[in-house]
Scaffold this active site. Structure first.
Site, PDB file in Angstrom:
ATOM      1  N   GLU A   1       6.231  10.331  -3.358  1.00 49.80           N
ATOM      2  CA  GLU A   1       5.782  10.749  -4.693  1.00 49.80           C
ATOM      3  C   GLU A   1       6.020  12.234  -4.980  1.00 49.80           C
ATOM      4  OE1 GLU A   1       1.809   8.897  -4.705  1.00 49.80           O
ATOM      5  OE2 GLU A   1       2.703   7.444  -6.036  1.00 49.80           O
TER       6      GLU A   1
ATOM      7  N   GLU B   1       5.179   0.314  -0.587  1.00 53.65           N
ATOM      8  CA  GLU B   1       3.742   0.046  -0.745  1.00 53.65           C
ATOM      9  C   GLU B   1       3.597  -1.195  -1.614  1.00 53.65           C
ATOM     10  OE1 GLU B   1       1.525   3.500  -2.131  1.00 53.65           O
ATOM     11  OE2 GLU B   1       2.802   4.811  -0.929  1.00 53.65           O
TER      12      GLU B   1
HETATM   13  C1  GAL Z   1       0.603   5.288  -4.118  1.00 54.35           C
HETATM   14  C2  GAL Z   1       0.639   6.445  -3.160  1.00 54.35           C
HETATM   15  C3  GAL Z   1      -0.383   6.307  -2.066  1.00 54.35           C
HETATM   16  C4  GAL Z   1      -1.701   5.947  -2.656  1.00 54.35           C
HETATM   17  C5  GAL Z   1      -1.582   4.670  -3.408  1.00 54.35           C
HETATM   18  C6  GAL Z   1      -2.856   4.259  -4.087  1.00 54.35           C
HETATM   19  O1  GAL Z   1       1.138   5.644  -5.334  1.00 54.35           O
HETATM   20  O2  GAL Z   1       1.891   6.589  -2.592  1.00 54.35           O
HETATM   21  O3  GAL Z   1      -0.455   7.508  -1.379  1.00 54.35           O
HETATM   22  O4  GAL Z   1      -2.103   6.939  -3.537  1.00 54.35           O
HETATM   23  O5  GAL Z   1      -0.652   4.818  -4.440  1.00 54.35           O
HETATM   24  O6  GAL Z   1      -3.887   4.075  -3.224  1.00 54.35           O
END
Ligand code: GAL
Length: 983
Positions: A433, A503
């Site tokens: 990010e 993620e």
């Molecule tokens: C993503 C980020 C993580 C965390 C997650 C939400 O965008 O990369 O670090 O913030 O969202 O829990």
């Protein structure tokens, strides 16, 4: 005189990534080093330029000072920076600065040797002084910094080592990850000595063909290398000699000077046992540097694995196999120490992940401690090694800002230099990010030159286009992409790279709905290869409710099974008095803060099962080996035939010998009794021998097939017309409002459309809508109560603020109890509600739930894969899942019938017309909704029982997609029936 390091103001100088720091390398100096861990003198200054001179206290190293006895407490913010200054600036006045000091006794035996200090991790700027003399500076909070102290100390003497750690800096803008902000020295500090002639780096390339190449860099503190040095080594007893062809080339190469010592060891290992996450075969490599006289000057030991990794088309291949990536994002976290984790902590993390079927870790969002990689190599994980770069709040400005260019390249290259020999590391990641700019491309260019053997990924680059060939990502690695978009991309014909979500399936609170649907799609769609669940930990810090302080290291034993002891709680954002914070968003892991697995872990384990079971045309069973590299011989099985009438028959299973991907048909192990109703066959699979991550007998998976549907199930009775035989004499008792009067119920069955909002319900916007509709406070108005013979028909209206639900309840006596037929008609505007069902409460003392249905763990319509149908029993208090922010919890999916009983076996029995979602807890939905922490809940003496005709899926909308339409509760007519009997 002003200290030159302070005068440099490195905390406000993004171009300065280090000063006096030694280059990163892959020579492991931990063995034989002197540990400087323990109590250090400590002062916390208000800012780096504030004078040192106050009273010293003691701080434990490693350990964040925010978790020790200071006034600077942990603080949670996700994206927003904790200070207003624009990059590269940090707060001029309010900048906590920890001064750590201790004496070091330098062994007399180190005379003539090169003496090196290693600081494992310090956030965010480290200044090093010895006896008041400046030694060096380092940034990059999650990698070690080394400084040569030879000139600063006297062997046999004592020196004062001071480490000054400045919390906020230009580097903080690059370390804006979503977790707690801490300050301090968070990994171990070491002192070691080498010969002046030493191994400066060792670079191992070991392919699955057995080809081994070890490139070494040799240096001498004197500058020019002494003549005659040479290398040798061994690999598990196999002698390695210096590659003379390489030496000849070097000798003829005029660019190679006497200062640059390069040599290569080379061999080919016959019949090599390749490394994979399933078969983490490691070999012991020793590299020795000799002086001309044959004596050993330096030795470097490595545990290496032979494997290949490549992206070919849209597949990520490990040893030529398209492996599934069943990953998790892992932060460094501990509820007592915040950021500091021990080897045992790390081992416990990885052992747990192995037991629950994970095979991959993304080191979100910075490199881990070297021990993490030792364990990943040993236990078997594919690691996405991620550099410590997240500039989230100011991502766009920083990505192209040349002042930060050094930091990008420094952070990425240092990670690669340290971890390049790890078989577990299969992918490099440029960070998280941070938008995408020239600084990323610079770092990517460095990696591609230095290590062409591994793919590179970066979500921020992949975002520009999953198929874009130009960007700095070999993997399409989106986060939280809707599944249908992933599938559409894979089917579009335009996919050029493996799609592995960096993620997905955000685990905040009661979450991870549709994980099974994701995996069904991944396995059915070439081009989709898996992903990394967000995330491993719920980062709840153990806090004393009394004084609001983190408990710290003394808190071991103050929690159990996911719950803090009375007087303590799991703190999340805002609990340390922060004004700006992001609340419980820091509690979004698949394990509680004490590493107790959440129920989703059991579903994950089943989805990752090494072995699958299917019915084969009612003639037998198909067993398949769902692994990539090994047989089933490490497993043992037991058959369980589960019958609705309460019986469970067992038989030992003989697992077929199957190569990866093979299937075999096996006959039914147990004859199906003609009676007994609904029947399920479960294969309970355990480890056959002790493994590094599981003792023999550890459950691995429980695949299950339905052998016979439930036509003869006892609950069929509730569909039949009410019995009118002589046994049924007592009419149903209902009060004037049509509410059932029953000796075991303290609150009669009424309609419920509300659940205590999950984090997904709240952050996804559903709960606010439900509140606006008034679903949390429906007002019941009786329309009519009609008695017909022994039955009562009750019509009622449940009014919200915008609509009315018409509800009909027919109470009919049946033998030993009452049958309740219900119908609810939801108006069109209630087009997505949490549940439609019945809620009632029981008298105290009914403390045991026994049920036939899915279990034993909590399960929901879109998260029920790991909960086989069976006869389960649990104390009521053990049914509840203690999510940090209380919310809907404790549900069981597919329940056919259950009893709630007291210790004398009295109680009540409920049979449902079809498998339904049921929950039995000590809390009303409003009890859960009213509080912010688990410790504020006051359990009721009786049970609150929900039987749902329909229950909404959980989805993952706190960050990512909601559940799928098929798991929504639609408006219109819902019907359900159940019987209530006294035991
Ligand atoms: C993503 C980020 C993580 C965390 C997650 C939400 O965008 O990369 O670090 O913030 O969202 O829990």
């Amino acid at each position: 005189m002003t200290d030159p390091l302070l005068a440099l103001r490195p905390w406000d100088a993004p171009e300065v990534t280090s000063w006096g720091r030694l280059p990163m390398n892959a020579v492991d100096r931990r063995a034989g080093a002197h540990s400087l861990d323990g109590g250090w003198r400590f002062q916390l200054l208000s800012a780096p330029h504030a004078p040192v001179g106050g009273a010293w206290s003691t701080a434990t190293v490693p350990g964040a000072w925010t978790m020790q006895d200071t006034d600077d407490l942990p603080r949670y913010l996700n994206v927003r920076m904790p200070f207003a200054e624009f990059p590269p600036r940090s707060p001029a006045e309010d900048n906590p600065t920890g001064v750590y000091e201790r004496e070091i006794d330098v062994p007399a035996g180190w005379a003539g040797r090169r003496i090196v200090l290693q600081v494992g991790a310090a956030e965010s700027v480290l200044l090093v002084h010895v006896d008041g003399r400046p030694v060096g500076v380092s940034k990059d909070s999650h990698l070690a910094a080394e400084f040569e102290l030879t000139e600063f100390v006297r062997p046999g003497g004592r020196a004062v080592l001071r480490l000054t750690v400045v919390k906020w800096s230009d580097a903080s803008h690059l370390e804006d990850q979503d977790h707690w902000w801490h300050g301090g020295i968070t990994r171990s500090v070491l002192l070691y000595a080498t010969d002046p002639l030493y191994l400066a780096d060792v670079d191992v390339r070991a392919g699955r063909d057995g080809e081994l190449r070890v490139d070494c860099r040799v240096r001498d503190t004197g500058g020019a290398l002494p003549a005659g040095w040479y290398l040798d080594g061994e690999l598990d007893g196999l002698a390695l000699a210096q590659d003379t062809a390489f030496d000849r080339e070097n000798a003829e190469d005029e660019r190679v000077s006497a200062f640059l010592g390069e040599a290569r060891l080379r061999t080919r290992v016959p019949e090599v046992r390749p490394w994979t996450a399933e078969t983490p075969e490691l070999y012991g490599l020793t590299v020795r540097l000799h002086r001309a006289d044959g004596t050993v000057a330096d030795t470097s030991r490595h545990r290496i694995g032979f494997r290949d990794v490549a992206v070919v088309g849209r597949d990520l291949l490990v040893n030529g196999e398209r492996v599934y990536i069943r990953g998790v994002n892992r932060h460094d976290f501990h509820p007592l120490t915040g950021r500091t984790v021990t080897y045992d902590d790390l081992r416990a993390d990885l052992v747990l992940l192995k037991r629950f079927g994970f095979n991959a870790i993304r080191t979100a969002h910075y490199p881990g401690d070297p021990a993490l990689y030792d364990l990943a190599d040993e236990l078997g994980f594919y690691v996405v090694d991620e550099a410590d770069i997240e500039s989230h709040d100011h991502a766009h400005e920083i990505a192209d800002d040349p002042r930060h260019l050094n930091a990008f390249v420094d952070r990425v290259s240092r990670m690669v230099l340290r971890d390049k020999n790890r078989p577990s590391v299969v992918i490099w990641s440029l960070g998280n990010e941070s938008d995408y700019g020239a600084n990323h491309d610079a770092a990517a260019g460095w990696v591609r030159r230095h290590d062409p053997s591994r793919p590179l990924q970066y979500e921020g680059a992949a975002k520009r286009g999953w198929a874009d060939p130009e960007v700095a990502s070999d993997i399409a690695c989106p986060m939280y992409a809707p599944l249908e978009e992933c599938v559409a991309h894979a089917l579009s014909g335009k996919q050029t790279k493996p799609l592995i979500q960096c993620e997905y399936s955000h685990a905040m609170g009661n979450s991870n709905g549709t994980l099974a649907d994701h995996w069904a799609a991944i396995e059915a769609t070439p081009g989709l290869q898996g992903g990394f669940i967000w995330e491993f930990w719920d980062h709840g810090i153990l806090q004393s409710v009394n004084d609001g302080r983190p408990v710290g290291r003394g808190g071991a034993g103050l929690y159990d099974n996911g719950v803090a002891a009375p007087g303590y709680r799991w703190a999340y954002g805002g609990d340390f008095g922060e004004k700006d914070h992001d609340g419980a968003f820091v509690a979004d892991g698949v394990v509680f803060p004490d590493r107790t697995p959440k129920p989703v872990m059991y579903e994950h384990r089943e989805l990752a099962a090494p072995l699958r079971l299917e019915l084969f045309r009612h003639e037998g069973l198909v067993v398949s080996n769902h692994q990539h590299f090994r047989g089933l011989d490490w497993l043992r099985g037991t058959w369980e035939l589960v019958l609705a009438d309460g019986r469970t028959l067992t038989a030992a299973a003989e697992l077929p010998a199957l190569l990866p991907g093979e299937t075999a048909v096996v006959p039914f192990p147990l004859a199906l009794p003609p009676d007994g109703g609904e029947a399920w066959l479960t294969l309970r699979v355990t480890t056959a021998e002790d493994l590094a991550w599981a003792p023999r007998g550890t459950e691995v998976c429980t695949p299950q097939v339905l052998l016979r549907a439930g036509a003869q199930a006892p609950e069929a009775a509730v569909r039949e017309p009410a019995a009118t035989g002589p046994a049924v004499t007592r009419p149903v008792e209902a009060d004037a409002d049509g509410l059932l009067v029953h000796p075991l119920l303290t609150v009669a069955p009424t309609l419920s459309l509300w659940r205590a909002p999950t984090d997904n319900d709240e952050l996804g916007g559903m709960a606010p809508r439900w509140r606006a509709w008034g679903l949390d406070s429906l007002v019941r108005k009786v329309v009519s109560v009609r008695r017909e013979g022994p039955s009562v028909t009750v019509l009622a209206e449940y009014a919200g603020t915008t609509g009315v639900v018409r509800h009909r309840q027919v109470l009919t006596p049946v033998e030993g109890g009452v049958r309740i037929d219900e119908q609810a008609e939801l108006p069109a505007e209630f087009d997505d509600v949490a549940r439609v069902g019945t809620v009632f409460e029981t008298v105290a003392g009914l403390d045991l739930l026994e049920w036939f249905g899915q279990g034993p763990w909590e399960s929901y319509p879109d998260r029920s894969g790991g909960a086989p149908v069976g006869h389960h029993a649990l104390p009521v208090d053990a049914l509840f899942t203690p999510y940090l922010r209380p919310q809907e919890s404790g549900g069981r999916h597919g329940v056919r019938h259950f009893t709630l009983s007291a210790s004398d076996a009295t109680g009540l029995a409920v049979a449902l017309d079809e498998p339904r979602q049921v929950s039995v807890t000590r809390y009303r939905a409003e009890d859960l909704t009213a509080v912010a922490h688990h410790d504020e809940l006051v359990p009721r003496a009786g049970c609150v029982v929900h039987l749902d005709a329909a229950h909404r899926g959980l989805g993952t909308a706190s960050c990512g997609p909601d559940t799928f339409p098929s798991y929504l509760v639609a408006p219109g007519v819902h019907r359900w029936s159940w019987t209530l009997r006294v035991l």
